[in-house]
Design a protein around this motif. Structure first.
Motif, PDB file in Angstrom:
ATOM      1  N   UNK A 193       0.941  -1.254  -0.054  1.00 59.25           N
ATOM      2  CA  UNK A 193      -0.041  -0.127   0.014  1.00 59.25           C
ATOM      3  C   UNK A 193       0.683   1.337   0.048  1.00 59.25           C
ATOM      4  N   UNK A 194       0.418   2.449  -0.627  1.00 59.98           N
ATOM      5  CA  UNK A 194       0.968   3.598  -0.977  1.00 59.98           C
ATOM      6  C   UNK A 194       0.379   4.758  -0.758  1.00 59.98           C
ATOM      7  N   UNK A 195       0.704   5.993   0.257  1.00 59.66           N
ATOM      8  CA  UNK A 195      -0.293   6.875   0.184  1.00 59.66           C
ATOM      9  C   UNK A 195       0.417   7.879  -0.799  1.00 59.66           C
ATOM     10  N   UNK A 196      -0.406   8.908  -0.961  1.00 60.43           N
ATOM     11  CA  UNK A 196      -0.088   9.984  -2.147  1.00 60.43           C
ATOM     12  C   UNK A 196       1.138  10.872  -1.868  1.00 60.43           C
ATOM     13  N   UNK A 197       1.487  10.837  -0.568  1.00 60.53           N
ATOM     14  CA  UNK A 197       2.532  11.684  -0.018  1.00 60.53           C
ATOM     15  C   UNK A 197       3.682  10.998   0.179  1.00 60.53           C
ATOM     16  N   UNK A 198       3.803   9.549   0.045  1.00 57.85           N
ATOM     17  CA  UNK A 198       4.946   8.821   0.385  1.00 57.85           C
ATOM     18  C   UNK A 198       6.076   8.864  -0.716  1.00 57.85           C
ATOM     19  N   UNK A 199       5.650   9.230  -1.934  1.00 55.53           N
ATOM     20  CA  UNK A 199       6.939   9.396  -2.987  1.00 55.53           C
ATOM     21  C   UNK A 199       7.857  10.916  -2.349  1.00 55.53           C
ATOM     22  N   UNK A 200       6.974  11.869  -2.182  1.00 51.63           N
ATOM     23  CA  UNK A 200       7.817  13.007  -1.998  1.00 51.63           C
ATOM     24  C   UNK A 200       8.534  12.897  -0.254  1.00 51.63           C
ATOM     25  N   UNK A 201       7.543  12.056   0.457  1.00 49.13           N
ATOM     26  CA  UNK A 201       8.458  11.990   1.696  1.00 49.13           C
ATOM     27  C   UNK A 201       9.600  10.954   1.595  1.00 49.13           C
ATOM     28  N   UNK A 202       9.487  10.004   0.891  1.00 46.27           N
ATOM     29  CA  UNK A 202      10.646   9.079   0.736  1.00 46.27           C
ATOM     30  C   UNK A 202      11.921   9.688  -0.031  1.00 46.27           C
ATOM     31  N   UNK A 203      11.392  10.666  -1.223  1.00 48.08           N
ATOM     32  CA  UNK A 203      12.560  11.390  -1.779  1.00 48.08           C
ATOM     33  C   UNK A 203      13.085  12.432  -0.887  1.00 48.08           C
ATOM     34  N   UNK A 204      12.356  13.058  -0.078  1.00 46.29           N
ATOM     35  CA  UNK A 204      13.140  13.938   0.860  1.00 46.29           C
ATOM     36  C   UNK A 204      14.011  13.325   1.866  1.00 46.29           C
ATOM     37  N   UNK A 205      13.628  12.256   2.456  1.00 46.42           N
ATOM     38  CA  UNK A 205      14.466  11.331   3.461  1.00 46.42           C
ATOM     39  C   UNK A 205      15.702  10.792   2.795  1.00 46.42           C
ATOM     40  N   UNK A 231      17.412  10.996  -4.411  1.00 47.38           N
ATOM     41  CA  UNK A 231      16.138  11.434  -3.980  1.00 47.38           C
ATOM     42  C   UNK A 231      15.081  10.934  -5.225  1.00 47.38           C
ATOM     43  N   UNK A 232      15.520  11.276  -6.355  1.00 45.42           N
ATOM     44  CA  UNK A 232      14.656  11.022  -7.611  1.00 45.42           C
ATOM     45  C   UNK A 232      14.235   9.763  -7.832  1.00 45.42           C
ATOM     46  N   UNK A 233      15.277   8.771  -7.468  1.00 46.92           N
ATOM     47  CA  UNK A 233      15.017   7.258  -7.613  1.00 46.92           C
ATOM     48  C   UNK A 233      13.948   7.019  -6.780  1.00 46.92           C
ATOM     49  N   UNK A 234      14.163   7.263  -5.363  1.00 42.31           N
ATOM     50  CA  UNK A 234      13.008   6.881  -4.376  1.00 42.31           C
ATOM     51  C   UNK A 234      11.834   7.450  -4.618  1.00 42.31           C
ATOM     52  N   UNK A 236      10.618   8.275  -7.602  1.00 42.45           N
ATOM     53  CA  UNK A 236       9.954   7.548  -8.749  1.00 42.45           C
ATOM     54  C   UNK A 236       9.374   6.237  -8.425  1.00 42.45           C
ATOM     55  N   UNK A 237      10.217   5.333  -7.651  1.00 39.35           N
ATOM     56  CA  UNK A 237       9.820   4.024  -7.219  1.00 39.35           C
ATOM     57  C   UNK A 237       8.298   4.054  -6.643  1.00 39.35           C
ATOM     58  N   UNK A 238       8.032   5.061  -5.747  1.00 37.73           N
ATOM     59  CA  UNK A 238       6.710   5.135  -5.238  1.00 37.73           C
ATOM     60  C   UNK A 238       5.674   5.681  -5.775  1.00 37.73           C
ATOM     61  N   UNK A 239       6.315   6.837  -6.598  1.00 41.23           N
ATOM     62  CA  UNK A 239       5.301   7.383  -7.761  1.00 41.23           C
ATOM     63  C   UNK A 239       4.783   6.383  -8.826  1.00 41.23           C
ATOM     64  N   UNK A 240       5.992   5.469  -9.359  1.00 46.08           N
ATOM     65  CA  UNK A 240       5.312   4.381 -10.265  1.00 46.08           C
ATOM     66  C   UNK A 240       4.241   3.618  -9.510  1.00 46.08           C
ATOM     67  N   UNK A 241       4.603   3.092  -8.401  1.00 47.66           N
ATOM     68  CA  UNK A 241       3.652   2.251  -7.582  1.00 47.66           C
ATOM     69  C   UNK A 241       2.425   2.692  -7.443  1.00 47.66           C
ATOM     70  N   UNK A 242       2.217   4.058  -7.161  1.00 46.35           N
ATOM     71  CA  UNK A 242       0.757   4.733  -7.368  1.00 46.35           C
ATOM     72  C   UNK A 242       0.284   4.645  -8.691  1.00 46.35           C
TER      73      UNK A 242
END
Length: 254
Positions: A193-205, A231-234, A236-242
């Motif tokens: 499962x993935x939230x809409x904010x997870x790509x940004x949060x993961x990338x920022x971390x 950061x971009x790779x992280x 995109x990973x969760x953005x692609x998942x969404x």
């Protein structure tokens, strides 16, 4: 060297890298096995001309492909390499100095110097990776991308694997997208499962990790670039998942 070593290399259209890899590998090996996924360039020809044993095999995924090589090795100790990797002088000396007959470890890890073009990305260093192992005691995890040897009984050494990771910045960005899609596919198949904010949060971390914790700010342009790419790779990973979850039939979204 106290014991002979087999070096295994998996390839696909690596003609510009394979020569340097094999020439480096012969400095510690008495056998080199190349498992090629039906390259359409001169990879196999170059490898054969340099004395490597070449076997053709459709790509099974990163972990399974590396494990596939083992059945052809005549030696107990194996050093796994990628076509775009080289051994530095210190790593060669450490490999030659190990007493393999009395080794207390099942495997050995080395530091890896990753390059974008001709520039060494210090913020990604030391990037330890386990590559030298006893074939009866270790196996690669059966992952599609970026597998690792499944063992806890290993020793870190100080030699370096020189890794020409990306040809240039464009290649780095293109492959960041490709790898992130593969990573997203694994998560999707595991019903992550993935939230809409997870790509940004993961990338920022990841950016904060590389730029501040790993002191990327000390390395100027290279530090900033490496931090942003991570950061971009992280992201995109969760953005692609969404995207995958949005495009999947409703039965797969549960």
């Amino acid at each position: 060297m106290n014991q002979k070593i087999t070096i295994t290399i998996i390839t696909l259209n690596n003609e510009e890298y394979i020569k340097g890899c094999i020439e480096s590998a012969w400095k510690v090996a008495d056998e080199i096995i190349v498992v090629d996924s039906f390259s359409t360039d001169k990879t196999r020809k170059i490898a054969k001309n340099l004395g490597a044993q070449v076997i053709e095999q459709s790509y099974l995924g990163d972990g399974l492909q590396r494990d596939f090589c083992v059945q052809f090795a005549k030696n107990d100790w194996i050093l796994n390499m990628d076509a775009d990797e080289r051994l530095d002088g210190q790593m060669i000396k450490e490999i030659q100095a190990i007493n393999y007959t009395e080794a207390a470890y099942d495997a050995y890890a080395f530091r890896r110097k990753n390059y974008i073009g001709s520039r060494w990305q210090r913020v990604w260093y030391p990037d330890y990776t386990i590559r030298l192992y006893h074939k009866d005691r270790c196996r690669f995890a059966p992952m599609i991308i970026h597998t690792s040897l499944a063992t806890k009984n290993y020793q870190r050494l100080q030699g370096n694997i020189i890794h020409y990771s990306f040809k240039d910045l464009s290649d780095c960005i293109i492959r960041a997208d490709e790898y992130s899609k593969l990573g997203a596919k694994v998560l999707f198949e595991n019903n992550r499962k993935v939230s809409v904010w997870e790509p940004a949060v993961r990338g920022l971390v990841i950016f904060l990790k590389f730029f501040f914790l790993k002191k990327g700010f000390l390395y100027g342009y290279d530090g900033l670039t490496a931090s942003l790419i991570g950061a971009l790779r992280s992201y995109l990973k969760y953005a692609h998942l969404i995207e995958m979850r949005q495009n999947a039939p409703s039965s797969q979204q549960k």
